[in-house]
Design an enzyme around this catalytic site. Structure first.
Site, PDB file in Angstrom:
ATOM      1  N   GLU A 230      -4.929   1.786   2.882  1.00 47.65           N
ATOM      2  CA  GLU A 230      -4.863   0.643   3.800  1.00 47.65           C
ATOM      3  C   GLU A 230      -4.981   1.101   5.235  1.00 47.65           C
ATOM      4  O   GLU A 230      -5.625   0.452   6.059  1.00 47.65           O
ATOM      5  CB  GLU A 230      -3.547  -0.116   3.594  1.00 47.65           C
ATOM      6  CG  GLU A 230      -3.470  -1.444   4.337  1.00 47.65           C
ATOM      7  CD  GLU A 230      -2.822  -1.381   5.719  1.00 47.65           C
ATOM      8  OE1 GLU A 230      -2.804  -2.410   6.396  1.00 47.65           O
ATOM      9  OE2 GLU A 230      -2.363  -0.306   6.138  1.00 47.65           O
ATOM     10  N   GLU A 231      -4.353   2.228   5.560  1.00 45.26           N
ATOM     11  CA  GLU A 231      -4.276   2.673   6.958  1.00 45.26           C
ATOM     12  C   GLU A 231      -5.634   3.082   7.517  1.00 45.26           C
ATOM     13  O   GLU A 231      -5.792   3.207   8.724  1.00 45.26           O
ATOM     14  CB  GLU A 231      -3.294   3.849   7.093  1.00 45.26           C
ATOM     15  CG  GLU A 231      -1.858   3.512   6.703  1.00 45.26           C
ATOM     16  CD  GLU A 231      -1.175   2.579   7.686  1.00 45.26           C
ATOM     17  OE1 GLU A 231      -1.790   2.217   8.707  1.00 45.26           O
ATOM     18  OE2 GLU A 231      -0.025   2.202   7.427  1.00 45.26           O
TER      19      GLU A 231
ATOM     20  N   HIS B  67       4.036   4.120  12.245  1.00 46.77           N
ATOM     21  CA  HIS B  67       3.185   5.288  12.562  1.00 46.77           C
ATOM     22  C   HIS B  67       3.844   6.228  13.569  1.00 46.77           C
ATOM     23  O   HIS B  67       3.158   6.994  14.226  1.00 46.77           O
ATOM     24  CB  HIS B  67       1.796   4.870  13.108  1.00 46.77           C
ATOM     25  CG  HIS B  67       1.089   3.864  12.252  1.00 46.77           C
ATOM     26  ND1 HIS B  67      -0.125   3.308  12.589  1.00 46.77           N
ATOM     27  CD2 HIS B  67       1.414   3.304  11.054  1.00 46.77           C
ATOM     28  CE1 HIS B  67      -0.496   2.450  11.642  1.00 46.77           C
ATOM     29  NE2 HIS B  67       0.424   2.433  10.716  1.00 46.77           N
TER      30      HIS B  67
ATOM     31  N   ASP C  36       6.334   1.954   6.319  1.00 47.36           N
ATOM     32  CA  ASP C  36       5.013   1.325   6.256  1.00 47.36           C
ATOM     33  C   ASP C  36       4.178   2.143   5.282  1.00 47.36           C
ATOM     34  O   ASP C  36       3.645   3.163   5.669  1.00 47.36           O
ATOM     35  CB  ASP C  36       4.405   1.304   7.660  1.00 47.36           C
ATOM     36  CG  ASP C  36       2.978   0.805   7.690  1.00 47.36           C
ATOM     37  OD1 ASP C  36       2.525   0.274   6.680  1.00 47.36           O
ATOM     38  OD2 ASP C  36       2.322   0.964   8.723  1.00 47.36           O
TER      39      ASP C  36
ATOM     40  N   HIS D 248       0.841  -1.201   0.000  1.00 48.87           N
ATOM     41  CA  HIS D 248       0.000   0.000   0.000  1.00 48.87           C
ATOM     42  C   HIS D 248       0.873   1.246   0.000  1.00 48.87           C
ATOM     43  O   HIS D 248       1.958   1.263   0.587  1.00 48.87           O
ATOM     44  CB  HIS D 248      -0.980   0.001   1.182  1.00 48.87           C
ATOM     45  CG  HIS D 248      -0.387   0.081   2.554  1.00 48.87           C
ATOM     46  ND1 HIS D 248      -0.158   1.277   3.185  1.00 48.87           N
ATOM     47  CD2 HIS D 248       0.020  -0.875   3.426  1.00 48.87           C
ATOM     48  CE1 HIS D 248       0.346   1.053   4.393  1.00 48.87           C
ATOM     49  NE2 HIS D 248       0.476  -0.245   4.567  1.00 48.87           N
TER      50      HIS D 248
ATOM     51  N   ASP E 273       4.397  -6.068   3.924  1.00 48.92           N
ATOM     52  CA  ASP E 273       4.000  -5.007   4.844  1.00 48.92           C
ATOM     53  C   ASP E 273       4.281  -5.437   6.282  1.00 48.92           C
ATOM     54  O   ASP E 273       3.498  -5.132   7.185  1.00 48.92           O
ATOM     55  CB  ASP E 273       2.506  -4.698   4.642  1.00 48.92           C
ATOM     56  CG  ASP E 273       2.081  -3.399   5.299  1.00 48.92           C
ATOM     57  OD1 ASP E 273       2.959  -2.598   5.661  1.00 48.92           O
ATOM     58  OD2 ASP E 273       0.864  -3.195   5.447  1.00 48.92           O
TER      59      ASP E 273
ATOM     60  N   ASP F  79      -0.292   4.418   0.979  1.00 54.14           N
ATOM     61  CA  ASP F  79      -0.665   5.486   1.921  1.00 54.14           C
ATOM     62  C   ASP F  79       0.080   5.344   3.235  1.00 54.14           C
ATOM     63  O   ASP F  79       0.582   4.262   3.573  1.00 54.14           O
ATOM     64  CB  ASP F  79      -2.175   5.504   2.184  1.00 54.14           C
ATOM     65  CG  ASP F  79      -2.678   4.248   2.885  1.00 54.14           C
ATOM     66  OD1 ASP F  79      -2.294   3.143   2.467  1.00 54.14           O
ATOM     67  OD2 ASP F  79      -3.432   4.379   3.865  1.00 54.14           O
TER      68      ASP F  79
END
Ligand SMILES: [Zn+2]
Length: 413
Positions: free
Chosen positions: A175-176, A381, A141, A78, A198, A80
């Protein structure tokens, strides 16, 4: 181009997703990277690479094998980054030949990666560690996964002498915010199975995720002017508070569980005297055990309401995702080939249940068995997010070896 150079390029795109948006992708800025990835794939020789109306990039690496029985496999990442932390103006820093020293991030000297706090750093001696500069996340990520798949694609497309079946690639938005598979067209992707890139440390293979429901308990009271409310008002806020007070405290909550244990977790309360709803997430590795937890919550809520004459309760339960192991157990070769590919690169396979979900959890139940491979991501994150060049290079090797293993173990016709 090396996987590190690609990674350093991709993290400079701000691709933060936004859960308040209703469009797909949720933010237009994700399209800048998605469009550029499709163009880059075409330049590498994946002629059909294209972005669809929802922003999903799909592309094919044509088969090079003479065998006709080799299934098409897929690789997915992903683009994002998490809404929890800024991804604007990311300034990646490569800390060469890590030797155990503190890594101080220059834009905020209070942001320090120390081996005492981050035991995984002890495995990275001599490696090149990439971090952000202290005020943003890094975006490993999942731009590590994107860079790894792109680098493997470049290798495969320029080495037609290496036999493999057709390989499909997808890069997805959002995805997030839990929408990464909403418009994923499994039939159009056309693979027998896929692997998301991931995950965390080198050698990791995730084949088991939580099963997940969302539950909303709404307490209905009765509101009237507080000066004239005697004997009439029923305050839903107090009922909800009494219910929340009865939730398990020493067990069955995120703050008291780990490993294979599930939990119930209230995370939003919308309160008024007339009506107060408590939103909870319910998690367990055993899908049937979700029902036990929901029954417990319902019983506690009903017992609470029974002590407040005039109050009523409504309950809504929504399925979120299911443990992908229930699907993957029916496709053992998908797992076995991943084990073989990881071992061929000299790494030890580490499997560990994910206390969460991945896009693969949903894709597996949409008909595309999809375990998750390591991409080298750490401290997701966070301002302290990091990845090592050597782990990314190993992930590229694993992708290439997986294509080889599937070819070697498939029938001639
Ligand atoms: Zn991710």
């Amino acid at each position: 181009m090396s996987v590190l150079d690609r990674f350093l390029r991709y993290v400079r795109y701000d691709t933060q997703s936004d859960e308040r948006s209703t469009s797909c992708p949720s933010t237009a800025k994700q399209l800048l990277l998605l469009n550029d990835l499709a163009a880059e794939l075409r330049a590498l020789g994946a002629a059909d690479a294209a972005v669809d109306e929802f922003g999903y990039v799909m592309a094919t690496i044509p088969a090079t094998t003479k065998k006709r029985g080799v299934p098409t496999i897929g690789f997915i990442a992903h683009v994002d980054t998490s809404p929890e932390m800024s991804g604007e103006g990311v300034r990646p820093i490569v800390h060469r030949e890590y030797d155990g020293r503190d890594l101080v991030l220059p834009d905020d000297p209070s942001a320090v990666l120390r081996v005492a706090d981050i035991p995984e750093l002890a495995d990275q001696m001599g490696h090149d560690i990439v971090t952000a500069s202290g005020t943003t996340l890094l975006g490993a990520d999942d731009k590590a996964g994107v860079a790894e798949i792109m680098t493997a694609a470049e290798y495969l497309l320029s080495h037609p002498e290496r036999p493999h079946g057709a390989v499909r690639i997808a890069f997805t938005p959002d995805e997030e915010i839990g929408r990464g598979t909403q418009h994923f067209d499994v039939a159009r992707f056309g693979a027998a199975c896929a692997y998301t890139l991931d995950g965390g440390r080198g050698g990791e293979l995730e084949i088991e995720s939580f099963s997940a429901d969302a539950m909303t308990l709404t307490f209905h009271g009765f509101n009237t002017h507080p000066g004239y409310a005697k004997g009439r008002m029923v305050n839903a806020i107090k009922i909800a508070a009494a219910f929340i007070d009865r939730l398990p405290r020493d067990a069955m909550s995120p703050e008291t569980t780990d490993g294979g244990e599930g939990f119930v977790h209230p995370y939003v309360v919308q309160a008024s005297v007339d009506r107060t709803s408590v939103k909870l997430i319910v998690r367990d590795f055993v899908t049937a055990a979700l029902k036990d937890k929901e029954d417990l919550l319902e019983r506690l809520a009903r017992e609470t309401v029974a002590r407040w004459p005039g109050a009523t309760l409504t309950i809504a339960i929504e399925e979120q995702y299911r443990n992908m192991k229930e699907v993957l157990d029916c496709h053992p070769v998908v797992i076995k080939n991943a084990h073989d590919a990881i071992r061929r690169t000299g790494l030890k396979v580490r499997t560990r249940p994910i206390r969460g979900g991945t896009d693969g959890s949903r894709l597996s139940f949409m008909g595309l068995p999809t375990p998750n491979l390591f991409a080298g991501e750490h401290n997701f994150h966070s301002r302290l997010e990091w990845v090592s060049r050597q782990d990314m290079e190993k992930a590229v090797d694993v992708i290439v070896e997986l294509c080889a293993v599937w070819e070697e173990t498939s029938r001639e016709d």
